[in-house]
Design an enzyme around this catalytic site. Structure first.
Site, PDB file in Angstrom:
ATOM      1  N   TRP A   1      -4.315  -3.800  -0.343  1.00 19.84           N
ATOM      2  CA  TRP A   1      -4.862  -3.943  -1.700  1.00 19.84           C
ATOM      3  C   TRP A   1      -5.910  -2.871  -1.979  1.00 19.84           C
ATOM      4  CZ3 TRP A   1      -3.934  -6.191  -6.219  1.00 19.84           C
ATOM      5  CH2 TRP A   1      -2.923  -7.155  -6.265  1.00 19.84           C
TER       6      TRP A   1
ATOM      7  N   TRP B   1       0.245   0.936  11.446  1.00 20.87           N
ATOM      8  CA  TRP B   1      -0.567   0.641  10.244  1.00 20.87           C
ATOM      9  C   TRP B   1      -1.254  -0.706  10.415  1.00 20.87           C
ATOM     10  CZ3 TRP B   1      -2.742   2.878   6.265  1.00 20.87           C
ATOM     11  CH2 TRP B   1      -2.196   4.017   5.684  1.00 20.87           C
TER      12      TRP B   1
ATOM     13  N   ASN C   1       7.908  -4.750   0.320  1.00 21.95           N
ATOM     14  CA  ASN C   1       6.729  -3.900   0.516  1.00 21.95           C
ATOM     15  C   ASN C   1       6.532  -2.865  -0.590  1.00 21.95           C
ATOM     16  OD1 ASN C   1       4.738  -4.146   2.514  1.00 21.95           O
ATOM     17  ND2 ASN C   1       5.150  -2.051   3.182  1.00 21.95           N
TER      18      ASN C   1
ATOM     19  N   TRP D   1     -14.971  -3.446 -13.864  1.00 19.32           N
ATOM     20  CA  TRP D   1     -13.723  -4.199 -13.793  1.00 19.32           C
ATOM     21  C   TRP D   1     -13.657  -5.230 -14.921  1.00 19.32           C
ATOM     22  CZ3 TRP D   1     -10.333  -2.169 -10.568  1.00 19.32           C
ATOM     23  CH2 TRP D   1     -10.788  -1.465  -9.451  1.00 19.32           C
TER      24      TRP D   1
ATOM     25  N   GLU E   1       4.866   1.453  11.030  1.00 12.89           N
ATOM     26  CA  GLU E   1       4.385   0.290  10.283  1.00 12.89           C
ATOM     27  C   GLU E   1       3.588  -0.647  11.190  1.00 12.89           C
ATOM     28  OE1 GLU E   1       4.692  -0.224   6.862  1.00 12.89           O
ATOM     29  OE2 GLU E   1       5.352   1.848   6.997  1.00 12.89           O
TER      30      GLU E   1
ATOM     31  N   TRP F   1      -9.497  -5.579  -7.203  1.00 14.00           N
ATOM     32  CA  TRP F   1      -8.492  -5.800  -6.164  1.00 14.00           C
ATOM     33  C   TRP F   1      -8.659  -7.143  -5.452  1.00 14.00           C
ATOM     34  CZ3 TRP F   1     -10.444  -6.794  -1.406  1.00 14.00           C
ATOM     35  CH2 TRP F   1     -11.719  -6.303  -1.103  1.00 14.00           C
TER      36      TRP F   1
END
Length: 432
Positions: free
Chosen positions: A363, A259, A322, A287, A256, A340
């Site tokens: 996102w 990431w 999360n 959208w 993590e 997003w």
């Protein structure tokens, strides 16, 4: 005299830039700037992040005063503040740590340019990441845009050298001695009020890390995750210390942290992702711009209990688990077909641990528009996610007490219908 400028590194221990400043100079004056460019964009006068920063800065100031030094704290434009400090203290150099966000890069370029024109050197160091910029590249010398090969390269490269602490305490005699301490501005003068939101303590628990791989996906378990995101965001803890703990107790938790580095280097190499899709074709999707639907989502009134629980938790506490973040983000982008960026901005206004690189990256992952993203045809089913990760409805009932009664709304859109609409809308652009 030289300045050390605190930003996303609010600690005296194991601080790369501060270590170099103290080691190389005999009189180091630490400073912190409440950046008006950032503060004026915050809508809530009780923003808990400002209280957290304020109290942390006050604590550092107190620690330095015990060493007969001080932390000068100024509100305003960083360039204007530093111009004044250079003149006031006859400054010869500025030390700080690297920041990778587009605004921060422009800010630092302006300060460095002014400093150099006035005979003041400017030195900046890697501190908030394990690796940065061009340190981890593909064999073709290009930035990684897929996480797994990036992670594998990091793990291969991550020798103990990269995890060593910077022993700032060895050079504490180099802090500038001051005759009288500078008074700190009040929260009120900055335009904010103290908040009473519970903030996570800085505590690294081996027990939580050891069980992290098994517990991290279950939002009802308060001991399932480390709750260190806010401390990482503002640098009250060293990422090197956390990586050492990860290597000791939890490879999954270490991944993590990797990431986090991955998204930072994406933002560094592709700064346009701040407002645009990493895959530009996603910005051509039709959208929807439904304020009504966005409001139902943001208030936690969608009729999908895990989505609603997550949004209510966020609104009440500034935190969201999360696993739930993935579910609510997928719901906004794919069930409601809202861009997003709208959700990313909402999270930016609410999350205590808000970090542009990670928030943006996650996102875009949920929307399918980012690097190494979930494929567009994968649409999370919020009901299946709830059954799998909150089987006893413990998390849901905590945040949605009316769940299971007549007061709880019906789903605002049928899952199968939403999935079909999403695939049809996405494929019009993505299959061309």
């Amino acid at each position: 005299m030289v300045l050390f400028w605190f930003r996303r590194d609010l600690r005296l221990n194991d601080n790369a830039g501060l270590y170099h400043a103290l080691k190389e100079n005999s009189s180091v004056l630490p400073i912190f700037i409440f950046d008006s460019e950032i503060l004026t964009k915050l809508d809530d006068p009780q923003d808990a992040r400002v209280t957290f920063i304020y109290d942390t800065v006050a604590d550092i100031k107190n620690q330095l005063q015990k060493l007969k030094s001080d932390l000068e704290v100024h509100p305003g434009s960083p360039l204007d503040v530093i111009k004044a400090l250079i003149k006031k203290h006859k400054v010869t150099g500025i030390y700080t740590n690297n920041d990778y966000e587009p605004y921060a890069r422009k800010r630092d370029e302006a300060v460095e340019s002014f400093a150099k024109k006035n005979g003041v050197f400017f030195k900046s160091y890697k501190d908030q990441t394990l690796f940065e910029k061009d340190e981890i590249l593909t064999t073709q010398g290009k930035p990684y845009t897929v996480y797994t090969p990036y992670k594998n390269n990091v793990l291969k490269t991550l020798t103990p050298f990269y995890l060593k602490s910077y022993p700032t305490e060895k050079y504490k005699k180099s802090f500038a001695k001051v005759a009288s301490v500078q008074k700190m501005p009040t929260l009120k003068s900055l335009g904010f009020e103290r908040t009473e939101v519970d903030l996570p303590p800085l505590k690294i628990s081996p027990k939580i890390l050891k069980g992290y791989a098994q517990t991290r996906d279950f939002p009802a378990n308060p001991e399932g995750t480390s709750h260190l995101g806010m401390h990482l965001r503002f640098g009250t803890v060293s990422v090197r210390e956390l990586a050492r703990e990860g290597m000791k107790y939890s490879p999954v938790w270490l991944s993590e942290l990797i990431w986090r580095d991955f998204f930072m280097q994406i933002l560094w190499h592709f700064p346009q992702v701040e407002k645009q899709s990493f895959r530009p074709e996603y910005d051509k999707i039709a959208w929807r711009k439904s304020k009504k639907d966005f409001d139902l989502w943001s208030k936690g009134m969608t009729g999908y209990p895990m989505v609603d629980a997550g949004m209510r938790e966020l609104n009440a506490t500034g935190f969201m688990h999360n696993r739930v973040r993935m579910v609510v983000a997928s719901f906004l982008c794919k069930h409601l077909l809202i861009h997003w960026y709208e959700g990313e901005r909402y999270f930016a206004s609410k999350l205590l641990d808000y970090d542009l690189a990670a928030n943006n990256g996650n996102w875009q992952w949920a929307a399918g528009s980012g690097c190494d993203a979930a494929p567009y045809f994968r649409v999370f089913n919020p009901e299946i996610q709830a059954k799998k990760f909150d089987p006893d409805d413990e998390y849901i009932k905590k945040w949605v007490p009316e769940y299971g009664t007549e007061k709880y709304p019906e789903p605002m859109i049928d899952h199968a219908e939403a999935r079909g609409r999403c695939l049809q809308t996405y494929s019009k652009v993505l299959k061309k």
